[in-house]
Design a protein around this motif. Structure first.
Motif, mmCIF file in Angstrom:
data_model
loop_
_atom_site.group_PDB
_atom_site.id
_atom_site.type_symbol
_atom_site.label_atom_id
_atom_site.label_comp_id
_atom_site.label_asym_id
_atom_site.label_seq_id
_atom_site.Cartn_x
_atom_site.Cartn_y
_atom_site.Cartn_z
ATOM 1 N N GLU B 24 0.838 -1.203 0.000
ATOM 2 C CA GLU B 24 0.000 0.000 0.000
ATOM 3 C C GLU B 24 0.872 1.252 0.000
ATOM 4 O O GLU B 24 1.999 1.227 0.514
ATOM 5 C CB GLU B 24 -0.918 -0.009 1.219
ATOM 6 C CG GLU B 24 -1.902 -1.162 1.209
ATOM 7 C CD GLU B 24 -2.707 -1.243 2.483
ATOM 8 O OE1 GLU B 24 -2.466 -0.418 3.395
ATOM 9 O OE2 GLU B 24 -3.572 -2.131 2.561
ATOM 10 N N PRO B 25 0.346 2.340 -0.541
ATOM 11 C CA PRO B 25 1.154 3.568 -0.665
ATOM 12 C C PRO B 25 1.659 4.103 0.674
ATOM 13 O O PRO B 25 2.712 4.741 0.733
ATOM 14 C CB PRO B 25 0.194 4.563 -1.323
ATOM 15 C CG PRO B 25 -0.854 3.727 -1.974
ATOM 16 C CD PRO B 25 -0.977 2.482 -1.163
ATOM 17 N N ASN B 26 0.936 3.816 1.747
ATOM 18 C CA ASN B 26 1.321 4.378 3.043
ATOM 19 C C ASN B 26 2.325 3.522 3.802
ATOM 20 O O ASN B 26 2.764 3.917 4.880
ATOM 21 C CB ASN B 26 0.073 4.590 3.915
ATOM 22 C CG ASN B 26 -0.744 5.764 3.411
ATOM 23 O OD1 ASN B 26 -0.193 6.715 2.847
ATOM 24 N ND2 ASN B 26 -2.051 5.678 3.572
ATOM 25 N N VAL B 47 -0.354 -0.605 -4.824
ATOM 26 C CA VAL B 47 -1.767 -0.548 -5.230
ATOM 27 C C VAL B 47 -2.545 0.237 -4.188
ATOM 28 O O VAL B 47 -2.197 0.238 -3.005
ATOM 29 C CB VAL B 47 -2.371 -1.971 -5.376
ATOM 30 C CG1 VAL B 47 -1.698 -2.728 -6.497
ATOM 31 C CG2 VAL B 47 -2.262 -2.748 -4.079
ATOM 32 N N ASP B 48 -3.596 0.901 -4.639
ATOM 33 C CA ASP B 48 -4.402 1.670 -3.696
ATOM 34 C C ASP B 48 -5.502 0.788 -3.097
ATOM 35 O O ASP B 48 -5.532 -0.427 -3.328
ATOM 36 C CB ASP B 48 -4.981 2.921 -4.378
ATOM 37 C CG ASP B 48 -5.959 2.568 -5.492
ATOM 38 O OD1 ASP B 48 -6.366 1.385 -5.576
ATOM 39 O OD2 ASP B 48 -6.293 3.462 -6.279
ATOM 40 N N GLY B 49 -6.386 1.401 -2.339
ATOM 41 C CA GLY B 49 -7.423 0.652 -1.643
ATOM 42 C C GLY B 49 -8.371 -0.079 -2.565
ATOM 43 O O GLY B 49 -9.030 -1.048 -2.152
ATOM 44 N N GLU B 50 -8.454 0.359 -3.805
ATOM 45 C CA GLU B 50 -9.331 -0.316 -4.772
ATOM 46 C C GLU B 50 -8.556 -1.285 -5.655
ATOM 47 O O GLU B 50 -9.008 -1.665 -6.727
ATOM 48 C CB GLU B 50 -10.030 0.743 -5.633
ATOM 49 C CG GLU B 50 -10.909 1.672 -4.819
ATOM 50 C CD GLU B 50 -11.442 2.818 -5.655
ATOM 51 O OE1 GLU B 50 -11.003 2.955 -6.820
ATOM 52 O OE2 GLU B 50 -12.289 3.568 -5.140
ATOM 53 N N ASN B 51 -7.388 -1.645 -5.195
ATOM 54 C CA ASN B 51 -6.527 -2.596 -5.905
ATOM 55 C C ASN B 51 -6.073 -2.069 -7.265
ATOM 56 O O ASN B 51 -5.777 -2.836 -8.175
ATOM 57 C CB ASN B 51 -7.231 -3.944 -6.077
ATOM 58 C CG ASN B 51 -6.253 -5.094 -5.955
ATOM 59 O OD1 ASN B 51 -5.202 -4.956 -5.317
ATOM 60 N ND2 ASN B 51 -6.562 -6.206 -6.580
ATOM 61 N N LYS B 52 -6.033 -0.762 -7.380
ATOM 62 C CA LYS B 52 -5.617 -0.137 -8.640
ATOM 63 C C LYS B 52 -4.110 0.143 -8.577
ATOM 64 O O LYS B 52 -3.590 0.619 -7.562
ATOM 65 C CB LYS B 52 -6.391 1.173 -8.823
ATOM 66 C CG LYS B 52 -6.104 1.877 -10.121
ATOM 67 C CD LYS B 52 -6.915 3.178 -10.182
ATOM 68 C CE LYS B 52 -6.495 4.006 -11.381
ATOM 69 N NZ LYS B 52 -7.145 5.338 -11.366
ATOM 70 N N VAL B 54 -0.783 1.932 -8.736
ATOM 71 C CA VAL B 54 -0.401 3.343 -8.656
ATOM 72 C C VAL B 54 1.106 3.550 -8.772
ATOM 73 O O VAL B 54 1.573 4.669 -8.959
ATOM 74 C CB VAL B 54 -0.915 4.003 -7.355
ATOM 75 C CG1 VAL B 54 -2.431 4.077 -7.353
ATOM 76 C CG2 VAL B 54 -0.401 3.268 -6.126
ATOM 77 N N ALA B 78 5.050 5.673 -1.161
ATOM 78 C CA ALA B 78 4.465 6.534 -2.187
ATOM 79 C C ALA B 78 5.367 7.727 -2.521
ATOM 80 O O ALA B 78 5.278 8.299 -3.608
ATOM 81 C CB ALA B 78 3.090 7.021 -1.739
ATOM 82 N N SER B 83 5.880 6.285 -10.562
ATOM 83 C CA SER B 83 4.440 6.294 -10.826
ATOM 84 C C SER B 83 4.113 5.867 -12.258
ATOM 85 O O SER B 83 2.970 5.546 -12.574
ATOM 86 C CB SER B 83 3.854 7.677 -10.543
ATOM 87 O OG SER B 83 4.564 8.653 -11.263
#
Lengths: 166, 156
Positions: B24-26, B47-52, B54, B78, B83
């Protein structure tokens, strides 16, 4: 009464089978296969390469890697290859411990006894070393054991593109 | 089939894909590096929270950062990820992997399905394994300090 001379020495008119009589030149199905088999690793472009002694500090080696934007240093002592120091070594053995170990010698974190190819090996040898060993940088040695260069991922992809698009 | 034809026709899904490490980015970079070590991977997919998708975080970024700023491992991933990064689809042909690696000067490629979801990783090693498998000749590999070649011939 037998004639010993007739039995031991073939008469000049006897047919002597030429061992190369049925020789056929090597056939290749495509130019890429031919290039991999007939070109040597030197055709992959093996220089420039950077070398450091195993007594160099980790800090110096990391700084060198970052400065030249390469992902591999060849470690040599007395002109002989003794190891590699790569991005992967840095990730696995240095990154989290860097402040504590940066003054230690490079020999403590390098990959010792790496797989290598000789300068007159076929280009295919370098690809197979990567496939078999998982190392992405393959040192190239001269026949006297001194360093001739290194095969890198970028040099291999350039070679493959050159010979697969032709 | 010739090696070159195999490269041009075989789909990416025929390569030995490796499982992608998604973070996760964080997440702190130190945690990401530890996860990369455990997975024996040189990159992590962010990947972000929607599994996208990034971003991508690679060992090359570690190399570039650590000399100038060793404390960067306490930052969020992040802040240092790339990116923009190359990706290929499962049904793309293997020669696209070669092209993408060369054009982007990268060793890692993210493999996605038609929906853009991560399905694995490939790159330098996967491509070399593919070529080695389909190369029709024998090749010897040797190790520095490894077992020496026999100095006596074998057999009778």
């Amino acid at each position: 009464m037998s004639d010993r001379t007739d039995r031991s020495v073939p008469a000049p008119e006897d047919d002597f089978p030429d061992p190369l009589e049925d020789y056929e030149p090597q056939h290749y199905d495509d130019p890429l296969e031919e290039a991999l088999d007939t070109r040597t690793v030197l055709d992959l472009q093996t220089v420039p390469c950077e070398t450091v002694p195993s007594t160099a500090t980790i800090e110096a080696a990391v700084a060198r890697l970052a400065a030249i934007e390469h992902s591999c240093l060849l470690v040599e002592d007395n002109g002989q290859l003794v190891g590699l120091f790569t991005d992967r070594d840095l990730l696995k053995r240095v990154a989290l411990e860097y402040p504590r170990i940066k003054d230690q010698p490079l020999s403590s974190v390098m990959t010792a006894d790496p797989v290598y190819v000789n300068e007159d090996d076929a280009a295919a040898a370098a690809l197979h070393v990567i496939a078999v060993s998982g190392h992405r940088h393959v040192p190239v040695l001269k026949l006297d054991g001194t360093i001739a260069g290194v095969v890198t991922p970028r040099r291999i992809t350039a070679f493959l593109i050159q010979h697969s698009k032709s | 089939m010739a090696l070159i034809d195999k490269l041009r026709t075989a789909p990416v899904k025929e390569l030995h894909l490796r499982s992608a490490l998604c973070v996760e980015p964080n997440q702190k970079i130190s945690a990401v590096i530890e996860a990369m070590r455990q997975a024996n991977l040189g990159c992590a997919i962010v990947v972000d929270g929607e599994n996208k998708l990034v971003g991508m975080f690679t060992e090359g970024i570690v190399r570039d950062q650590i000399a100038a700023n060793p404390g960067f491992i306490e930052d969020r991933v992040a802040e240092h990820m790339a990116s923009t990064f190359p990706r290929v689809k499962l049904d793309d042909t293997v020669d696209l992997v070669l092209d993408a690696m060369h054009a982007n000067n990268t060793r890692f490629l993210c493999v996605v399905d038609d929906d853009g979801c991560v399905r694995g990783l490939t790159g330098q090693k996967g491509l070399m394994e593919f070529i080695a498998e389909h190369y029709p000749r024998q090749v010897m590999v040797q190790y520095v300090g490894g077992p020496k070649l026999p100095d006596q011939r074998e057999g009778a």
